[in-house]
Design a protein around this motif. Structure first.
Motif, PDB file in Angstrom:
ATOM      1  N   GLY A 147       0.804  -1.220   0.000  1.00 44.32           N
ATOM      2  CA  GLY A 147       0.000   0.000   0.000  1.00 44.32           C
ATOM      3  C   GLY A 147       0.841   1.276   0.000  1.00 44.32           C
ATOM      4  O   GLY A 147       2.003   1.271   0.394  1.00 44.32           O
ATOM      5  N   HIS A 148       0.198   2.360  -0.514  1.00 46.37           N
ATOM      6  CA  HIS A 148       0.764   3.719  -0.452  1.00 46.37           C
ATOM      7  C   HIS A 148       2.074   3.829  -1.253  1.00 46.37           C
ATOM      8  O   HIS A 148       2.317   3.019  -2.129  1.00 46.37           O
ATOM      9  N   GLY A 149       2.922   4.814  -0.948  1.00 46.73           N
ATOM     10  CA  GLY A 149       4.170   5.021  -1.696  1.00 46.73           C
ATOM     11  C   GLY A 149       4.317   6.451  -2.172  1.00 46.73           C
ATOM     12  O   GLY A 149       3.324   7.177  -2.320  1.00 46.73           O
ATOM     13  N   ASN A 160       7.155   4.581   8.476  1.00 45.87           N
ATOM     14  CA  ASN A 160       5.898   4.771   7.752  1.00 45.87           C
ATOM     15  C   ASN A 160       5.336   3.455   7.211  1.00 45.87           C
ATOM     16  O   ASN A 160       6.074   2.530   6.886  1.00 45.87           O
ATOM     17  N   GLU A 161       4.021   3.481   7.030  1.00 44.08           N
ATOM     18  CA  GLU A 161       3.323   2.318   6.462  1.00 44.08           C
ATOM     19  C   GLU A 161       3.887   1.941   5.089  1.00 44.08           C
ATOM     20  O   GLU A 161       4.075   0.764   4.788  1.00 44.08           O
ATOM     21  N   LYS A 162       4.142   2.964   4.234  1.00 41.18           N
ATOM     22  CA  LYS A 162       4.586   2.657   2.860  1.00 41.18           C
ATOM     23  C   LYS A 162       5.883   1.842   2.865  1.00 41.18           C
ATOM     24  O   LYS A 162       6.057   0.944   2.048  1.00 41.18           O
ATOM     25  N   ILE A 197      -1.128  -5.203   1.054  1.00 38.57           N
ATOM     26  CA  ILE A 197      -0.486  -5.199   2.376  1.00 38.57           C
ATOM     27  C   ILE A 197      -0.512  -3.787   2.957  1.00 38.57           C
ATOM     28  O   ILE A 197       0.014  -2.843   2.349  1.00 38.57           O
ATOM     29  N   HIS A 198      -1.149  -3.661   4.104  1.00 35.61           N
ATOM     30  CA  HIS A 198      -1.283  -2.353   4.759  1.00 35.61           C
ATOM     31  C   HIS A 198      -1.032  -2.474   6.251  1.00 35.61           C
ATOM     32  O   HIS A 198      -1.041  -3.573   6.813  1.00 35.61           O
ATOM     33  N   PHE A 199      -0.853  -1.300   6.894  1.00 32.56           N
ATOM     34  CA  PHE A 199      -0.854  -1.206   8.351  1.00 32.56           C
ATOM     35  C   PHE A 199      -1.861  -0.138   8.719  1.00 32.56           C
ATOM     36  O   PHE A 199      -2.100   0.799   7.953  1.00 32.56           O
ATOM     37  N   ASN A 200      -2.420  -0.256   9.896  1.00 35.55           N
ATOM     38  CA  ASN A 200      -3.585   0.518  10.274  1.00 35.55           C
ATOM     39  C   ASN A 200      -3.243   1.790  11.035  1.00 35.55           C
ATOM     40  O   ASN A 200      -2.131   1.969  11.511  1.00 35.55           O
TER      41      ASN A 200
HETATM   42 ZN   LIG Z   1      -2.949   1.725   4.196  1.00 32.85          ZN
END
Ligand SMILES: [Zn+2]
Length: 350
Positions: free
Chosen positions: A126-128, A140-142, A193-196
């Motif tokens: 996810g993200h980026g 960071n999540e990304k 794939i993500h984190f919350n």
């Molecule tokens: Zn996310």
């Protein structure tokens, strides 16, 4: 002619016999079935009831819930139902939607029609780029999502699978672009794939799969008119649920984080995808305890291991004559005679 008539009569009587396996109960304007009906169908025996709580079956093949609650544990794994367990004339009931879209594909994944043999995995970190996603003191999540994807890719390739990633560097890729990329592949699975992030008390792992047509998204504030629109991914409802089950079981078994359950939503990537897809949230970066764990390499390596193990389990579970034991993350042969019962559960919507 006589022979044709005989065959027709036979077909009609067979159809009647099958339909007779389920008794529909209207409640709140929606079709339901009694939990005893469910227990009988899957051979789980009588319902053990204590106050509001309900339990049936054996430890490895069981349903556990409570009246008025949306939580249902199937084989000890938590599922969030679209509608709560209710009661009519003293009989606990569950919605037909949750029966067909949750219970059936989880209890009998080998019955899923046309589940393709899988040889390709599309990983979607996810993200980026300018979109960092959730953030914590440590990172960071990304960055974490990309790291987990690379680690999972290497394990999956060792298992002989072809693995593609929607991004392999710190770049921004629009959601629609990710979907377009993934939809080029057949015999493939999609894992976002993500984190919350949430309140500082929010913690744990949750797994999302596409909401069936007509049910509210659990990530929205309530029902919306758009819930009634079919989404591309709805043709994969049963596979989506089986994949979410395998993924969530694997993540919960091998991490010490809280089980937030398997939920339904219409996030773009799981909504428009034509291959079975799932979105995992591997802990809360807004929670110091979760965030510290996520920042450690062993945690992310373990998450990658869980993803790969889940994909192996899914592939075995949808193969004929097997069954997924959700809670243990282990696949066993299902030699229970009940598995020969014809499938009479028909989806209410696509
Ligand atoms: Zn996310």
């Amino acid at each position: 002619m006589r022979r044709l008539r005989f065959i027709l009569i036979l077909l009609v009587s067979l159809a009647t016999a099958r339909a007779g396996d389920w008794t529909l109960v209207k409640y709140g304007g929606r079709d339901h079935v009694t939990l005893q009906n469910v227990a009988d169908f899957y051979g789980l025996g009588p319902i053990k009831r204590a106050s509001l709580s309900l339990e049936m079956g054996q430890p490895n093949r069981s349903l556990r819930g409570a009246l008025g609650s949306n939580e249902l544990y199937i084989n000890n794994l938590k599922f969030i139902l679209s509608y709560p367990i209710s009661e009519v004339n003293g009989h606990p009931i569950v919605s037909r939607m949750d029966l067909t879209k949750v219970i059936e594909p989880v209890m009998r994944p080998s019955r899923i029609k046309d589940a393709a043999a899988i040889d390709t995995i599309v990983l979607d970190p996810g993200h980026g780029g300018h979109d960092n996603g959730a953030t914590s003191l440590w990172g960071n999540e990304k960055t974490y999502a990309l790291d987990v994807a690379f680690r999972a890719k290497s394990i999956l390739e060792q298992h002989g699978l072809k693995v593609l990633m929607t991004r392999t560097s710190d770049v921004f890729i629009p959601l629609e672009e990710r979907v377009r990329f993934a939809n080029q592949f057949q015999n493939a699975l999609f894992v976002a794939i993500h984190f919350n992030s949430g309140g500082s008390n929010a913690s744990g792992i949750e797994t999302y799969t596409l909401a069936p047509r007509g049910v509210p998204s659990m990530a929205a504030d309530g029902p919306m008119l758009s819930d009634l629109q079919p989404c591309a991914g709805n043709v994969r409802d049963a596979e989506n649920m089986a994949l979410a089950t395998a993924m969530h079981a694997s993540l919960i078994c091998h991490s010490q984080l809280y089980d937030r359950g398997i939920k339904r939503a219409r996030f773009v990537v799981i909504r428009d995808i034509k291959i079975p897809g799932v979105l995992i949230e591997g802990g809360f970066l807004s929670n110091p305890n979760d965030a510290r764990k996520i920042s450690s390499t062993p945690y992310r390596q373990n998450m990658a291991f869980c993803i790969a193990a889940a994909i192996d389990n899914y592939r075995r579970a949808v193969a004929p004559q097997s069954a997924l034991v959700a809670g243990s993350g282990v696949i066993v042969r299902d030699d229970d005679k009940k598995s020969d019962t014809p499938v009479v559960v028909t989806p209410t919507a696509n």
